[in-house]
Scaffold this motif. Structure first.
Motif, PDB file in Angstrom:
ATOM      1  N   ASP A 167       4.747  -9.277   6.314  1.00 35.32           N
ATOM      2  CA  ASP A 167       3.945  -9.048   7.507  1.00 35.32           C
ATOM      3  C   ASP A 167       3.780  -7.541   7.731  1.00 35.32           C
ATOM      4  N   LYS A 168       2.836  -7.201   8.603  1.00 35.50           N
ATOM      5  CA  LYS A 168       2.471  -5.801   8.847  1.00 35.50           C
ATOM      6  C   LYS A 168       3.667  -4.950   9.273  1.00 35.50           C
ATOM      7  N   THR A 169       4.472  -5.468  10.193  1.00 31.33           N
ATOM      8  CA  THR A 169       5.617  -4.716  10.700  1.00 31.33           C
ATOM      9  C   THR A 169       6.653  -4.473   9.611  1.00 31.33           C
ATOM     10  N   THR A 170       6.956  -5.507   8.852  1.00 30.06           N
ATOM     11  CA  THR A 170       7.944  -5.394   7.776  1.00 30.06           C
ATOM     12  C   THR A 170       7.474  -4.413   6.708  1.00 30.06           C
ATOM     13  N   LEU A 171       6.213  -4.530   6.302  1.00 30.77           N
ATOM     14  CA  LEU A 171       5.686  -3.633   5.279  1.00 30.77           C
ATOM     15  C   LEU A 171       5.657  -2.195   5.775  1.00 30.77           C
ATOM     16  N   THR A 172       5.219  -1.981   7.001  1.00 30.38           N
ATOM     17  CA  THR A 172       5.168  -0.621   7.550  1.00 30.38           C
ATOM     18  C   THR A 172       6.554   0.002   7.567  1.00 30.38           C
ATOM     19  N   SER A 173       7.542  -0.759   7.995  1.00 33.36           N
ATOM     20  CA  SER A 173       8.924  -0.265   8.026  1.00 33.36           C
ATOM     21  C   SER A 173       9.398   0.101   6.617  1.00 33.36           C
ATOM     22  N   GLU A 174       9.108  -0.752   5.662  1.00 33.89           N
ATOM     23  CA  GLU A 174       9.528  -0.490   4.272  1.00 33.89           C
ATOM     24  C   GLU A 174       8.803   0.725   3.704  1.00 33.89           C
ATOM     25  N   LEU A 175       7.502   0.836   3.977  1.00 38.66           N
ATOM     26  CA  LEU A 175       6.752   2.001   3.502  1.00 38.66           C
ATOM     27  C   LEU A 175       7.256   3.290   4.144  1.00 38.66           C
ATOM     28  N   ASP A 176       7.645   3.229   5.425  1.00 37.86           N
ATOM     29  CA  ASP A 176       8.212   4.404   6.095  1.00 37.86           C
ATOM     30  C   ASP A 176       9.458   4.885   5.343  1.00 37.86           C
ATOM     31  N   LYS A 177      10.352   3.948   5.002  1.00 37.73           N
ATOM     32  CA  LYS A 177      11.581   4.302   4.273  1.00 37.73           C
ATOM     33  C   LYS A 177      11.253   4.886   2.903  1.00 37.73           C
ATOM     34  N   LEU A 178      10.339   4.247   2.197  1.00 36.98           N
ATOM     35  CA  LEU A 178       9.976   4.718   0.853  1.00 36.98           C
ATOM     36  C   LEU A 178       9.288   6.078   0.914  1.00 36.98           C
ATOM     37  N   GLU A 179       8.483   6.285   1.954  1.00 37.06           N
ATOM     38  CA  GLU A 179       7.797   7.567   2.104  1.00 37.06           C
ATOM     39  C   GLU A 179       8.807   8.683   2.412  1.00 37.06           C
ATOM     40  N   ARG A 180       9.774   8.412   3.297  1.00 37.88           N
ATOM     41  CA  ARG A 180      10.806   9.404   3.612  1.00 37.88           C
ATOM     42  C   ARG A 180      11.608   9.784   2.361  1.00 37.88           C
ATOM     43  N   ALA A 181      11.779   8.838   1.462  1.00 36.32           N
ATOM     44  CA  ALA A 181      12.531   9.089   0.227  1.00 36.32           C
ATOM     45  C   ALA A 181      11.665   9.755  -0.846  1.00 36.32           C
ATOM     46  N   GLY A 182      10.385   9.957  -0.546  1.00 37.23           N
ATOM     47  CA  GLY A 182       9.487  10.598  -1.512  1.00 37.23           C
ATOM     48  C   GLY A 182       9.033   9.672  -2.633  1.00 37.23           C
ATOM     49  N   LEU A 183       9.135   8.367  -2.409  1.00 36.78           N
ATOM     50  CA  LEU A 183       8.795   7.402  -3.447  1.00 36.78           C
ATOM     51  C   LEU A 183       7.360   6.894  -3.344  1.00 36.78           C
ATOM     52  N   VAL A 184       6.795   6.967  -2.145  1.00 39.08           N
ATOM     53  CA  VAL A 184       5.393   6.607  -1.928  1.00 39.08           C
ATOM     54  C   VAL A 184       4.762   7.603  -0.974  1.00 39.08           C
ATOM     55  N   MET A 185       3.444   7.613  -0.971  1.00 39.41           N
ATOM     56  CA  MET A 185       2.691   8.366   0.036  1.00 39.41           C
ATOM     57  C   MET A 185       1.533   7.465   0.456  1.00 39.41           C
ATOM     58  N   ARG A 186       1.087   7.659   1.691  1.00 37.83           N
ATOM     59  CA  ARG A 186      -0.029   6.869   2.201  1.00 37.83           C
ATOM     60  C   ARG A 186      -1.228   7.781   2.349  1.00 37.83           C
ATOM     61  N   VAL A 187      -2.271   7.427   1.646  1.00 35.22           N
ATOM     62  CA  VAL A 187      -3.477   8.245   1.606  1.00 35.22           C
ATOM     63  C   VAL A 187      -4.528   7.634   2.537  1.00 35.22           C
ATOM     64  N   PRO A 188      -5.065   8.428   3.468  1.00 34.61           N
ATOM     65  CA  PRO A 188      -6.118   7.899   4.343  1.00 34.61           C
ATOM     66  C   PRO A 188      -7.387   7.571   3.550  1.00 34.61           C
ATOM     67  N   ASP A 189      -8.037   6.503   3.934  1.00 38.12           N
ATOM     68  CA  ASP A 189      -9.298   6.104   3.318  1.00 38.12           C
ATOM     69  C   ASP A 189     -10.373   7.090   3.775  1.00 38.12           C
ATOM     70  N   PRO A 190     -11.164   7.649   2.861  1.00 35.07           N
ATOM     71  CA  PRO A 190     -12.181   8.626   3.265  1.00 35.07           C
ATOM     72  C   PRO A 190     -13.270   8.018   4.152  1.00 35.07           C
ATOM     73  N   ASN A 191     -13.433   6.698   4.091  1.00 37.98           N
ATOM     74  CA  ASN A 191     -14.480   6.043   4.876  1.00 37.98           C
ATOM     75  C   ASN A 191     -13.986   5.482   6.215  1.00 37.98           C
ATOM     76  N   ASP A 192     -12.680   5.357   6.371  1.00 35.27           N
ATOM     77  CA  ASP A 192     -12.126   4.784   7.598  1.00 35.27           C
ATOM     78  C   ASP A 192     -10.733   5.353   7.818  1.00 35.27           C
ATOM     79  N   ARG A 193     -10.607   6.270   8.769  1.00 38.08           N
ATOM     80  CA  ARG A 193      -9.332   6.953   8.991  1.00 38.08           C
ATOM     81  C   ARG A 193      -8.207   6.009   9.413  1.00 38.08           C
ATOM     82  N   ARG A 194      -8.539   4.815   9.897  1.00 41.01           N
ATOM     83  CA  ARG A 194      -7.520   3.850  10.314  1.00 41.01           C
ATOM     84  C   ARG A 194      -6.877   3.147   9.114  1.00 41.01           C
ATOM     85  N   VAL A 195      -7.520   3.210   7.977  1.00 42.56           N
ATOM     86  CA  VAL A 195      -7.058   2.508   6.779  1.00 42.56           C
ATOM     87  C   VAL A 195      -6.292   3.476   5.884  1.00 42.56           C
ATOM     88  N   ARG A 196      -5.122   3.042   5.419  1.00 42.36           N
ATOM     89  CA  ARG A 196      -4.312   3.875   4.533  1.00 42.36           C
ATOM     90  C   ARG A 196      -3.998   3.083   3.264  1.00 42.36           C
TER      91      ARG A 196
END
Length: 160
Positions: A74-103
């Motif tokens: 689900d959205k909440t679980t994935l966001t939490s996991e991505l936050d942890k992975l991003e803090r560890a430098g394992l992933v990054m979230r890139v904004p969509d050039p056509n829609d700033r709300r989409v990463r």
């Protein structure tokens, strides 16, 4: 249930009686526990490894929403996991050039390296479970589990 662990004859009798849902759940607990024990050596969770594994494949490079749907998170679980992975430098979230709300989550080189090492270690854990079966039995088991996984109706909850 812990008492049964000490008495193999009770476990065997219990396994003969219980329905497939219970058996699948117990089997998933055993495999999951072995995977969880191994993955902690890499500083990520099983969910984190699942996300990294998906992002390491070309076809999985999609929006957070689509990634969550693909993984059964689900959205909440994935966001939490991505936050942890991003803090560890394992992933990054890139904004969509056509829609700033989409990463779009992207795996980093560090994430790829960790995912490969962790994936290899988990493959060894899985091989230990495979060794209980002949190759033919394993093919039947895999096919049966795939068929059960593709059933009709909604699936609720996280995949892991």
């Amino acid at each position: 249930m812990e008492h049964m662990e000490e008495q193999p004859e009770l476990v065997e009798a219990c396994l003969q009686k219980w329905d497939i849902n219970w058996l699948l759940h117990r089997a998933a607990q055993r495999v999951g526990a072995a995977f969880a024990e191994e993955i902690t050596k890499f500083g990520v969770s099983l969910r984190g490894q699942l996300v990294l594994q998906a992002l390491a494949t070309e076809e999985a490079q999609r929006t957070q929403l689509k990634l969550g749907a693909m993984l059964g998170l689900d959205k909440t679980t994935l966001t939490s996991e991505l936050d942890k992975l991003e803090r560890a430098g394992l992933v990054m979230r890139v904004p969509d050039p056509n829609d700033r709300r989409v990463r779009t989550p992207m795996i980093t080189d560090k994430g790829l390296e960790l995912q490969k090492k962790a994936g290899d270690a988990l493959a060894e854990v899985e091989r230990a479970f495979h060794s209980r079966f002949t190759p033919q039995e394993m093919a039947i088991l895999r096919k049966a589990l795939q068929d059960l996984s593709l059933g009709d109706g909604p699936i609720h909850g996280s995949c892991i």
